[in-house]
Design a protein around this motif. Structure first.
Motif, PDB file in Angstrom:
ATOM      1  N   THR A 204       0.837  -1.204   0.000  1.00  0.00           N
ATOM      2  CA  THR A 204       0.000   0.000   0.000  1.00  0.00           C
ATOM      3  C   THR A 204       0.868   1.250   0.000  1.00  0.00           C
ATOM      4  O   THR A 204       0.421   2.340   0.358  1.00  0.00           O
ATOM      5  CB  THR A 204      -0.915   0.016   1.237  1.00  0.00           C
ATOM      6  OG1 THR A 204      -0.105   0.019   2.418  1.00  0.00           O
ATOM      7  CG2 THR A 204      -1.823  -1.203   1.262  1.00  0.00           C
ATOM      8  N   ILE A 205       2.127   1.098  -0.416  1.00  0.00           N
ATOM      9  CA  ILE A 205       3.133   2.142  -0.282  1.00  0.00           C
ATOM     10  C   ILE A 205       3.477   2.767  -1.632  1.00  0.00           C
ATOM     11  O   ILE A 205       3.539   2.091  -2.656  1.00  0.00           O
ATOM     12  CB  ILE A 205       4.422   1.571   0.342  1.00  0.00           C
ATOM     13  CG1 ILE A 205       4.109   0.874   1.670  1.00  0.00           C
ATOM     14  CG2 ILE A 205       5.460   2.657   0.548  1.00  0.00           C
ATOM     15  CD1 ILE A 205       5.262   0.053   2.190  1.00  0.00           C
ATOM     16  N   THR A 221      -4.650   5.264   0.878  1.00  0.00           N
ATOM     17  CA  THR A 221      -5.246   4.035   0.359  1.00  0.00           C
ATOM     18  C   THR A 221      -4.912   2.839   1.258  1.00  0.00           C
ATOM     19  O   THR A 221      -3.848   2.777   1.863  1.00  0.00           O
ATOM     20  CB  THR A 221      -4.792   3.736  -1.075  1.00  0.00           C
ATOM     21  OG1 THR A 221      -5.515   2.596  -1.571  1.00  0.00           O
ATOM     22  CG2 THR A 221      -3.307   3.439  -1.139  1.00  0.00           C
ATOM     23  N   THR A 222      -5.857   1.907   1.337  1.00  0.00           N
ATOM     24  CA  THR A 222      -5.618   0.637   2.024  1.00  0.00           C
ATOM     25  C   THR A 222      -5.506  -0.499   1.021  1.00  0.00           C
ATOM     26  O   THR A 222      -5.387  -1.658   1.410  1.00  0.00           O
ATOM     27  CB  THR A 222      -6.760   0.330   3.013  1.00  0.00           C
ATOM     28  OG1 THR A 222      -8.000   0.288   2.293  1.00  0.00           O
ATOM     29  CG2 THR A 222      -6.828   1.386   4.094  1.00  0.00           C
ATOM     30  N   SER A 255      -8.250   9.747  -5.234  1.00  0.00           N
ATOM     31  CA  SER A 255      -8.457   8.327  -5.489  1.00  0.00           C
ATOM     32  C   SER A 255      -9.834   8.072  -6.054  1.00  0.00           C
ATOM     33  O   SER A 255     -10.753   8.872  -5.887  1.00  0.00           O
ATOM     34  CB  SER A 255      -8.274   7.521  -4.194  1.00  0.00           C
ATOM     35  OG  SER A 255      -9.176   7.966  -3.204  1.00  0.00           O
ATOM     36  N   GLY A 256      -9.978   6.935  -6.717  1.00  0.00           N
ATOM     37  CA  GLY A 256     -11.263   6.551  -7.280  1.00  0.00           C
ATOM     38  C   GLY A 256     -11.233   5.121  -7.767  1.00  0.00           C
ATOM     39  O   GLY A 256     -10.200   4.449  -7.706  1.00  0.00           O
ATOM     40  N   SER A 257     -12.364   4.612  -8.228  1.00  0.00           N
ATOM     41  CA  SER A 257     -12.469   3.249  -8.736  1.00  0.00           C
ATOM     42  C   SER A 257     -13.664   3.164  -9.662  1.00  0.00           C
ATOM     43  O   SER A 257     -14.723   3.715  -9.361  1.00  0.00           O
ATOM     44  CB  SER A 257     -12.636   2.266  -7.576  1.00  0.00           C
ATOM     45  OG  SER A 257     -12.810   0.957  -8.061  1.00  0.00           O
ATOM     46  N   ILE A 258     -13.493   2.497 -10.810  1.00  0.00           N
ATOM     47  CA  ILE A 258     -14.628   2.315 -11.712  1.00  0.00           C
ATOM     48  C   ILE A 258     -14.860   0.846 -12.048  1.00  0.00           C
ATOM     49  O   ILE A 258     -15.691   0.519 -12.877  1.00  0.00           O
ATOM     50  CB  ILE A 258     -14.463   3.116 -13.027  1.00  0.00           C
ATOM     51  CG1 ILE A 258     -13.246   2.621 -13.807  1.00  0.00           C
ATOM     52  CG2 ILE A 258     -14.385   4.594 -12.759  1.00  0.00           C
ATOM     53  CD1 ILE A 258     -13.145   3.206 -15.188  1.00  0.00           C
ATOM     54  N   THR A 259     -14.104  -0.034 -11.403  1.00  0.00           N
ATOM     55  CA  THR A 259     -14.278  -1.462 -11.618  1.00  0.00           C
ATOM     56  C   THR A 259     -13.914  -2.177 -10.327  1.00  0.00           C
ATOM     57  O   THR A 259     -13.202  -1.620  -9.482  1.00  0.00           O
ATOM     58  CB  THR A 259     -13.391  -1.973 -12.766  1.00  0.00           C
ATOM     59  OG1 THR A 259     -13.560  -3.396 -12.909  1.00  0.00           O
ATOM     60  CG2 THR A 259     -11.925  -1.688 -12.505  1.00  0.00           C
TER      61      THR A 259
END
Length: 328
Positions: A204-205, A221-222, A255-259
């Motif tokens: 996570t680095i 972020t994790t 940060s974000g996510s679409i899948t």
């Protein structure tokens, strides 16, 4: 014979008991299952825009895992073979055909990068470093037995390699030397914009090199992260578990996510032309908004690279090689 398998840290399918397998991906999958995907900001919204490129597949002489791709031109492309079968192999494309080449090692190869057609580096398991001078591949001492996962640089005398156990190596044009990273976590990818702007990611680095020293960057972020690429010093992208995207704009990370699919590779030509690839044949394109595209495969895609916005390559499990080019 292809055994019942699990994914290793490289994303490849590793038969139980094969050296190099780890439980890192299993832990990451458990983590992503209980962490909801982050909401997209407006600039990260997905769209249903038509594919900017049409993807076609190439049949090669291997069903092994391919995790990286790099070339000096449309007719000089290298893809190292990373697990599981015969080690020390690398594929080469001359603009017409893919040829399997045997190198001077029996180790699996994970990453590839070069500054020119006659200066190409490949790294792999057990500290393997190979160099291509335009004619042949030769082994180079790395000073480590840790698995090396990625190699990248900014010139023929400024090359970085990263690997397991926080391994961080630098080539100054003469020899490779070890650099203290400050972590024991596996580092999965490295990318540099200049000699004073280099990024490395793993676990996570996220680490940054300013030309004098390496330092960890706080992102919040994790999720595990796997690859990094930048359009310039103030536009850096990182991809990882559960479709995670991290973007650095010179001051802060968003940060974000679409899948929900794991994303393994990222590359682009500019801030408005970025590609990301991942599990189950995932291909995403960013032109100011993210679009999810059809790849024609369900195999995990582990690496992406191209020579231009209209000539893009993606590689993955079971010898998968995809080429993206304009329709017609």
């Amino acid at each position: 014979m292809w055994f019942a398998t699990k994914h290793s840290r490289f994303g490849c399918r590793v038969p139980p008991g094969v050296k190099g397998a780890s439980t890192f991906t299993q832990r990451a999958r458990l983590m992503s299952a209980v962490v909801a995907p982050l909401l997209l900001t407006s600039c990260h919204e997905s769209s249903t825009a038509p594919n900017p490129l049409v993807w076609s597949s190439f049949r090669t002489a291997t069903i092994q895992t391919l995790s990286s791709v790099w070339g000096s031109s449309d007719s000089d492309i290298w893809v190292p073979v990373n697990c599981c079968g015969t080690g020390g192999m690398i594929l080469h494309y001359d603009g017409t055909f893919w040829t399997m080449i045997t190198t001077r090692t029996t180790q699996y190869l994970a990453g590839v990068w070069g500054s020119s057609a006659s200066d190409v580096w490949a790294v792999g398991w057990n500290g393997t470093i190979l160099h291509y001078n335009g004619t042949s591949w030769s082994s180079v001492s790395s000073g480590t037995t840790q698995n090396l996962n990625s190699v990248s640089g900014t010139s023929s005398s400024d090359v970085w390699a990263v690997g397991d156990g926080g391994t961080l190596l630098h080539y100054n044009g003469i020899s490779w030397s070890s650099v203290t990273s400050g972590t024991s976590a596996s580092l999965h990818a490295v990318w540099g914009n200049s000699g004073s702007d280099v990024w490395a990611v793993g676990s996570t680095i996220i680490f940054h090199y300013d030309g004098a020293s390496w330092s960890a960057r706080t992102t919040g972020t994790t999720q595990f992260v796997y690859d990094v690429w930048g359009a310039d010093a103030s536009d850096i992208w990182v991809v990882g578990d559960a479709g995670t995207f991290l973007r650095y704009t010179g001051a802060d990370w968003s940060s974000g996510s679409i899948t929900t699919q794991y994303l393994r590779g990222v590359w682009g030509t500019s801030a408005s032309d970025i590609w990301a690839v991942g599990d189950v044949g995932t291909i995403l394109h960013y032109n100011g908004k993210w679009s999810s595209l059809s790849s024609g495969t369900t195999e995990p895609l582990l690496g992406v690279w191209g020579t231009s916005s209209t000539n893009v390559w993606a590689v993955g499990d079971l010898g998968t090689i995809l080429h993206g080019s304009p329709a017609g």
